[in-house]
Design an enzyme around this catalytic site. Structure first.
Site, short mmCIF file in Angstrom:
data_model
loop_
_atom_site.label_atom_id
_atom_site.label_comp_id
_atom_site.label_asym_id
_atom_site.label_seq_id
_atom_site.Cartn_x
_atom_site.Cartn_y
_atom_site.Cartn_z
CG HIS A 172 43.61 29.37 40.92
ND1 HIS A 172 43.25 30.52 40.25
CD2 HIS A 172 44.78 29.64 41.51
CE1 HIS A 172 44.18 31.44 40.42
NE2 HIS A 172 45.12 30.92 41.17
CG ASP B 282 39.39 27.68 37.70
OD1 ASP B 282 38.41 27.53 36.97
OD2 ASP B 282 39.84 28.81 38.01
CG ASP C 215 38.23 31.34 35.16
OD1 ASP C 215 38.72 30.42 35.85
OD2 ASP C 215 38.37 32.55 35.44
NE ARG C 216 43.44 29.87 36.70
CZ ARG C 216 44.61 30.15 37.25
NH1 ARG C 216 45.51 29.18 37.41
NH2 ARG C 216 44.91 31.36 37.63
CD GLU D 92 45.84 34.96 31.30
OE1 GLU D 92 46.68 35.78 31.68
OE2 GLU D 92 44.82 34.68 31.96
CE LYS E 72 41.47 32.20 33.79
NZ LYS E 72 41.68 33.59 34.23
C1 VG1 Z 1 47.01 34.31 37.74
C2 VG1 Z 1 47.46 33.83 36.37
C3 VG1 Z 1 46.84 34.69 35.29
C4 VG1 Z 1 45.31 34.66 35.44
C5 VG1 Z 1 44.92 35.08 36.85
C6 VG1 Z 1 43.42 34.93 37.09
O1 VG1 Z 1 47.42 35.63 37.94
O2 VG1 Z 1 48.87 33.88 36.28
O3 VG1 Z 1 47.24 34.20 34.04
O4 VG1 Z 1 44.72 35.54 34.52
O5 VG1 Z 1 45.59 34.26 37.80
O6 VG1 Z 1 43.00 33.60 36.87
P1 VG1 Z 1 48.74 36.00 38.80
O7 VG1 Z 1 48.75 37.49 38.85
O8 VG1 Z 1 48.57 35.35 40.15
O9 VG1 Z 1 49.89 35.41 38.08
V1 VG1 Z 1 41.65 32.93 37.67
O10 VG1 Z 1 41.33 31.45 37.13
O11 VG1 Z 1 41.72 33.66 38.99
O12 VG1 Z 1 40.34 33.84 37.22
CO CO Z 2 39.43 30.81 37.66
#
Ligand code: VG1
Ligand code: CO
Length: 543
Positions: free
Chosen positions: A114, A277, A281-282, A363, A376
């Site tokens: 994202h 995103d 995956d989001r 999550e 995800k």
């Molecule tokens: C963030 C989110 C976490 C997610 C990660 C990767 O990590 O909080 O829940 O798994 O991004 O998501 P952090 O450490 O910044 O809180 V993504 O869509 O990058 O694959």
């Molecule tokens: Co993502």
């Protein structure tokens, strides 16, 4: 074609325990940087000789150039085959599916998820293993160690591979197979969901907007929602992937997907809205004038998944990351199935999914998924919602009202303090950590602390452990505040403050999150002294 060995020096690689490396695009484009990291991945996973790899990315700036480098290096390492999404495109869940479907040894996914893209924004690369999921801590540790002692990398000197044409070709003895990025994925979705019922919804005038945020899900959403399910053209907005995501921030939340929120809260709002995103995956779910928090979405999907053919047999169990609200726990309890609480990050769900202990997981950061892949999956969540809407005939608001009246409502909000000086962020965390044992019993800003701890985790399947996964404070009356440092940022440190409050009183189900969460936010800020220690008066992003 000649194979070159290039002398090089260590790089500032990924932090151990994180899946993949995210950096400024300019850093990835520095001479030898990408090459060093790719070689570290290859070496850290035991070399690529004879292996089959899946390669693709979210289409952001430098995606195509990086894929050419990866292919030439895989060929130099004598990989047998690379399966590449046409045009270099693969969403993260589609890559996970392709690894599994084709029995590949692993995959390289190019994305900073994202985070914004472009020459002045972010780039990323992650390695997924043969189960299709993010590399385990053990593997990321080996890759990281290699980034620190790397001395050379191997690359073939060759012309670019044509990524635009489907079919196979030879690159220095390695087969390159260019595949349609969408068709296998769409076929899997058709097997999980009642496409006829969803098509019936659209045929009867049900309206929807899907915001692809100029990122990778555009082609997937158009192929599935518009072409296969018959949603009218224009249902998918911002549907053409662009290298800088149209200058936007492809993070599906009410702040960054404001264009969609405006539509959903405006006059003549459609029945259903969703967004995904950068790498697909989001997901964000919003009904007409009704935003659904990711934690509530997970709970609703757990309660109703059996209405979709792929989950008709019920769920083996569910899992949520620790900062995710307890809404799904309450559904699991009613269903009589187990609910696991894992540290943040999808890789912790992998062992539970592989072992058949859970079917659904999610999550608070807008990630929801199931055992169909090991990532995800944004569009999957949207399709499961559509299947539930079709099967029940209820609206999003009606479904949420029913969920809350049955299980209570977990009011939830996440406050992000971004780009904080790393020392200051650690000082705030240390201040909370230092009080954990003294807090229980104290009344702070009017809230009574019942318990406090630092979350650590032992994987129930393989026994591996993860320490220091977040500082938690539980308040009397079902409130909770969690402090965590982000592991995915590329500049400075990001403090995430997660706030949650359970309400079961039927009179208190229609309040705003701000009203309900104010007291525990005040207590959390007092305990951490966050504002004074970081110099921040307010969070940058509230979701
Ligand atoms: C963030 C989110 C976490 C997610 C990660 C990767 O990590 O909080 O829940 O798994 O991004 O998501 P952090 O450490 O910044 O809180 V993504 O869509 O990058 O694959
Ligand atoms: Co993502």
């Amino acid at each position: 074609m000649s194979h070159t060995v290039v002398k090089t020096t260590p790089i500032d690689g990924q932090k151990p325990g994180t899946s993949g490396l995210r950096k400024r695009t300019a850093v990835f484009m520095e001479p030898h940087f990408l090459e060093n990291y790719v070689q570290a991945i290859f070496d850290g996973t035991g070399g690529v000789e004879g292996k089959t790899l899946v390669v693709g990315g979210d289409g952001r700036y430098f995606n195509d150039r990086a894929i050419q480098v990866i292919l030439r290096m895989a060929a130099a390492g004598q990989a047998a085959r690379c399966i590449v999404g046409q045009g270099g495109i693969l969403s993260t869940p589609a890559a996970s599916h392709l690894i599994r479907k084709r029995g590949a040894d692993g995959g390289l996914i190019l994305s900073a998820s994202h985070n914004p893209g472009g020459p002045d924004a972010d780039f990323g690369l992650k390695y997924n293993g043969g189960n299709g999921g993010p590399a385990s801590e053990g593997v990321t540790g080996k890759i990281f160690a290699r980034t620190r002692d790397i001395e050379d990398y191997h690359i073939l000197e060759a012309q670019d591979v044509d990524l635009g044409t489907l079919g196979t070709s030879d690159l220095g003895g390695m087969t390159v197979e260019i595949v349609d990025p969408v068709s296998d994925y769409a076929e899997m979705m058709e097997g999980l969901f009642d496409f006829e019922a969803i098509a019936g919804l659209f045929a009867n005038g049900f309206t929807m907007r899907f915001d692809a945020m100029h990122a990778v899900t555009g082609p997937y959403a158009k192929a599935i929602l518009e072409d296969r399910l018959g949603a009218p053209a224009g249902t998918v907005m911002n549907g053409t992937p662009s290298p800088d995501f149209g200058g936007g921030h492809p993070d599906p939340n009410p702040i960054w997907a404001k264009a969609l929120m405006d539509v959903m809260y405006g006059d003549d709002a459609p029945d259903f809205g969703a967004a995904s995103d950068g790498d697909g995956d989001r997901n964000m779910i919003v009904g007409r004038g009704a935003y659904v928090t990711p934690s509530d979405s997970l709970a609703l999907l757990a309660a109703k998944a059996h209405l979709a053919p792929g989950y008709a047999g019920g769920l083996a169990g569910v899992a949520r990351s620790m900062p995710t609200s307890g809404a799904v726990d309450r559904v699991a309890e009613a269903l009589g199935i187990e609910c696991f609480e894992t540290p943040t990050g999808w890789k912790f769900f992998g062992t539970l999914l592989d072992a058949g202990k859970v079917t659904l997981c999610g999550e608070e950061s807008a990630g929801t998924g199931s055992d169909h892949v090991r990532e995800k999956d944004g569009l999957w969540a949207v399709l499961l919602w559509l299947n539930i809407l079709a099967a029940t005939g209820q609206s999003v608001s009606e479904l949420m009202a029913e969920l809350w009246s049955t299980y209570g409502r977990c009011y939830y909000s996440r406050h992000d303090y971004e780009d904080v000086d790393a020392d200051k962020a650690h000082a705030a965390m240390d201040r909370v950590r230092g009080q954990l044992t003294d807090l229980p019993g104290q009344t702070i800003a009017g809230a009574i602390v019942e318990w406090a701890d630092e979350f650590s985790y032992t994987d129930p399947v393989d026994g591996s452990t993860a320490q220091a996964q977040g500082l938690r404070i539980g308040f009397k009356g079902g409130g909770r505040a969690v402090f965590r440092l982000s592991g995915t940022g590329t500049v400075g440190a990001t403090i995430r403050l997660y706030l949650e409050q359970l309400e079961i009183d039927p009179e208190r189900l229609g309040l705003t999150p701000e009203e309900v969460l104010g007291p525990i936010n005040a207590a959390a800020l007092e305990i951490s002294n966050l504002k004074a220690l970081t110099g921040r008066n307010a969070p940058n992003v509230i979701t």
